[in-house]
Design a protein around this motif. Structure first.
Motif, mmCIF file in Angstrom:
data_model
loop_
_atom_site.group_PDB
_atom_site.id
_atom_site.type_symbol
_atom_site.label_atom_id
_atom_site.label_comp_id
_atom_site.label_asym_id
_atom_site.label_seq_id
_atom_site.Cartn_x
_atom_site.Cartn_y
_atom_site.Cartn_z
ATOM 1 N N VAL A 207 -21.050 40.356 -7.582
ATOM 2 C CA VAL A 207 -20.023 39.877 -6.276
ATOM 3 C C VAL A 207 -19.193 39.075 -7.004
ATOM 4 C CG1 VAL A 207 -19.973 39.092 -4.217
ATOM 5 C CG2 VAL A 207 -22.140 40.271 -4.581
ATOM 6 N N SER A 211 -14.233 39.786 -3.818
ATOM 7 C CA SER A 211 -15.015 39.974 -2.724
ATOM 8 C C SER A 211 -14.780 39.070 -1.368
ATOM 9 C CB SER A 211 -16.545 40.034 -2.861
ATOM 10 O OG SER A 211 -17.348 40.480 -2.063
ATOM 11 N N LYS A 212 -14.788 39.490 -0.258
ATOM 12 C CA LYS A 212 -14.743 38.976 1.176
ATOM 13 C C LYS A 212 -15.899 38.620 1.749
ATOM 14 C CE LYS A 212 -10.079 38.861 0.361
ATOM 15 N NZ LYS A 212 -9.454 37.527 0.192
ATOM 16 N N ILE A 213 -16.847 39.089 1.144
ATOM 17 C CA ILE A 213 -18.235 38.917 1.560
ATOM 18 C C ILE A 213 -19.189 38.262 0.557
ATOM 19 C CG2 ILE A 213 -20.392 40.116 2.551
ATOM 20 C CD1 ILE A 213 -18.219 40.263 4.277
ATOM 21 N N THR A 214 -20.188 37.298 0.916
ATOM 22 C CA THR A 214 -21.035 36.528 -0.101
ATOM 23 C C THR A 214 -21.821 37.356 -0.387
ATOM 24 O OG1 THR A 214 -22.462 35.552 1.598
ATOM 25 C CG2 THR A 214 -20.294 34.383 1.277
ATOM 26 N N GLY A 215 -22.476 37.195 -1.660
ATOM 27 C CA GLY A 215 -23.780 37.797 -1.870
ATOM 28 C C GLY A 215 -24.300 37.169 -3.419
ATOM 29 N N GLU A 227 -27.603 47.842 -3.765
ATOM 30 C CA GLU A 227 -27.170 46.649 -4.159
ATOM 31 C C GLU A 227 -27.283 46.465 -5.609
ATOM 32 O OE1 GLU A 227 -27.435 41.917 -2.395
ATOM 33 O OE2 GLU A 227 -29.290 43.231 -2.893
ATOM 34 N N TRP A 258 -17.760 30.518 -2.211
ATOM 35 C CA TRP A 258 -16.969 30.907 -1.128
ATOM 36 C C TRP A 258 -17.049 29.736 0.067
ATOM 37 C CZ3 TRP A 258 -19.522 34.342 -4.190
ATOM 38 C CH2 TRP A 258 -18.871 35.295 -4.573
ATOM 39 N N VAL A 261 -17.681 29.815 5.107
ATOM 40 C CA VAL A 261 -18.811 30.816 5.475
ATOM 41 C C VAL A 261 -19.273 30.325 6.561
ATOM 42 C CG1 VAL A 261 -20.636 31.748 4.276
ATOM 43 C CG2 VAL A 261 -18.754 31.415 2.885
ATOM 44 N N TYR A 269 -24.706 36.905 2.467
ATOM 45 C CA TYR A 269 -24.001 38.105 3.198
ATOM 46 C C TYR A 269 -23.206 38.037 4.282
ATOM 47 C CZ TYR A 269 -27.629 40.115 0.194
ATOM 48 O OH TYR A 269 -28.418 40.228 -1.030
ATOM 49 N N GLN A 270 -22.322 36.915 4.224
ATOM 50 C CA GLN A 270 -21.497 36.509 5.259
ATOM 51 C C GLN A 270 -19.916 36.677 4.905
ATOM 52 O OE1 GLN A 270 -22.845 36.118 8.294
ATOM 53 N NE2 GLN A 270 -24.765 36.367 7.217
ATOM 54 N N ALA A 271 -18.925 36.714 5.730
ATOM 55 C CA ALA A 271 -17.649 36.727 5.267
ATOM 56 C C ALA A 271 -17.134 35.353 4.803
ATOM 57 C CB ALA A 271 -16.580 36.907 6.517
#
Length: 362
Positions: A207, A211-215, A227, A258, A261, A269-271
């Motif tokens: 990730v 990426s605009k989404i965490t992971g 994944e 990030w 959040v 798994y959040q923006a």
């Protein structure tokens, strides 16, 4: 008294030989961006390889950028007097350092000229080989860098030319993206792997900063179908028939962070919006409860993460627990070793390298 000393010496030599046998075939590889002085701060006796990062293409040839880098490489090679088993390699490229690669390697003349220059540079510095870090053949890598469909076959041709010119004396490896698109599209695995000593799987940045989404950016296992993970890349290559001892997995001595959040699922798994992260050597100072960070462990991913409620920040990376887990995984799977980006991000003592070494030599 003299006989006791002789006996003690014999026992020491036996112990060292047992240690060497245990480590034989399992590589601990450090990418290194520091200078000729900083390297002395680290426990290089725990390494099998140091990969100087980076060299670049200049007029189609392998080029050491400046006098400082030349001094560093020479000093790294001098360390082999202390540890004769240590290998010093040069790395070409890096994330932003391979802009002309697609064009240069698209012709036979370009590949031949480059391979000859690699041999000249290796012979001059007495280094042990080259690691190709072209990010990426065939698929988009650094924004604006040329990539073409024919890169895949050209990369194979490049590896063949390098092996022919370098012979068996010098080692040849390459850094591979650990994500599925690279694994599918960038490399002719069955053609290349018989010619290289190993592939260093970059099982981090899975990730990334776009990426605009965490992971989890460097998980050992995936937590949901499709994944990206270290294990997914390894299993893909093993299923192709690639020998396990030619696969080296990667550890990240840094976090990705990030901001913005929301406090859902502890930020996982959040923006969010990617921002600057922390090196491992600064974890103890920065990623603290006093600074608002809470530590979490994802048992399924075998990966840590951190969330800061007050600042709405999320962090992901390797830590001592996850790097021990990766090392054990590599040993259990009889892989070729573990590598990491990169040594200067570690603490000088009792850090990530120490944790790796404790597992390898327990």
């Amino acid at each position: 008294m003299y006989r006791h000393k002789i006996l003690l010496l014999i026992l020491v030599l036996i112990s060292l030989n047992v240690l060497a046998q245990k480590q034989k075939g399992f590589s601990v590889i450090a990418y290194y961006t520091g200078d000729s002085k900083k390297i002395d701060e680290f426990e290089i006796n725990k390494l099998s390889h140091i990969i100087f990062s980076f060299c670049h293409l200049k007029d189609g040839k392998l080029s050491v950028d400046n006098a400082k880098d030349s001094t560093t490489i020479k000093y790294l090679v001098s360390l082999k007097k202390i540890n004769p088993h240590l290998k010093i390699m040069l790395s070409l490229g890096g994330w932003s350092g391979c802009e002309p690669c697609s064009e240069v390697f698209s012709s036979a003349d370009g590949r031949i000229g480059f391979a000859k220059s690699v041999k000249i540079v290796n012979d001059y510095f007495k280094t042990d080989g080259i690691d190709l870090d072209w990010e990426y053949p065939t698929i988009e890598g650094y924004p604006g860098h040329l990539y073409q469909q024919q890169d895949k076959k050209n990369f194979t041709a490049l590896v063949k030319e390098l092996r022919k010119v370098l012979g068996k004396k010098n080692e040849l490896s390459f850094a591979a993206g650990g994500f599925q698109k690279y694994l599918d599209a960038s490399v002719e695995w069955k053609e290349i792997m018989p010619l290289v000593d190993r592939v260093n799987i970059m099982s981090y940045d899975l990730v990334n900063g776009y990426s605009k989404i965490t992971g989890h950016h460097t998980p050992l296992f995936g937590t949901k179908p499709a994944e990206e993970s270290t294990d997914r890349a390894v299993q893909f290559l093993l299923n192709l028939g690639i020998p396990a001892n030619k696969l080296v997995i990667g550890a990240a001595f840094y976090t990705r962070v990030w901001k913005g959040v929301e406090n859902q699922n502890n930020g996982l798994y959040q923006a969010g919006e990617h921002t600057s992260g922390y090196d491992f050597k600064s974890y103890a100072k920065e990623l603290t409860t006093a600074n608002g960070w809470e530590y979490f462990w994802d048992n399924k991913a075998q990966a840590p993460y951190w969330y800061n409620k007050s600042e709405k920040k999320f962090a992901t990376g390797d830590d001592l627990s996850s790097v021990r887990g990766k090392t054990k995984y590599a040993l259990d799977k009889k892989l070729g070793g573990i590598m990491f980006w990169e040594l200067t991000l570690d603490t000088n003592r009792d850090g990530m390298l120490h944790a790796i070494d404790k597992v390898v030599n327990k």
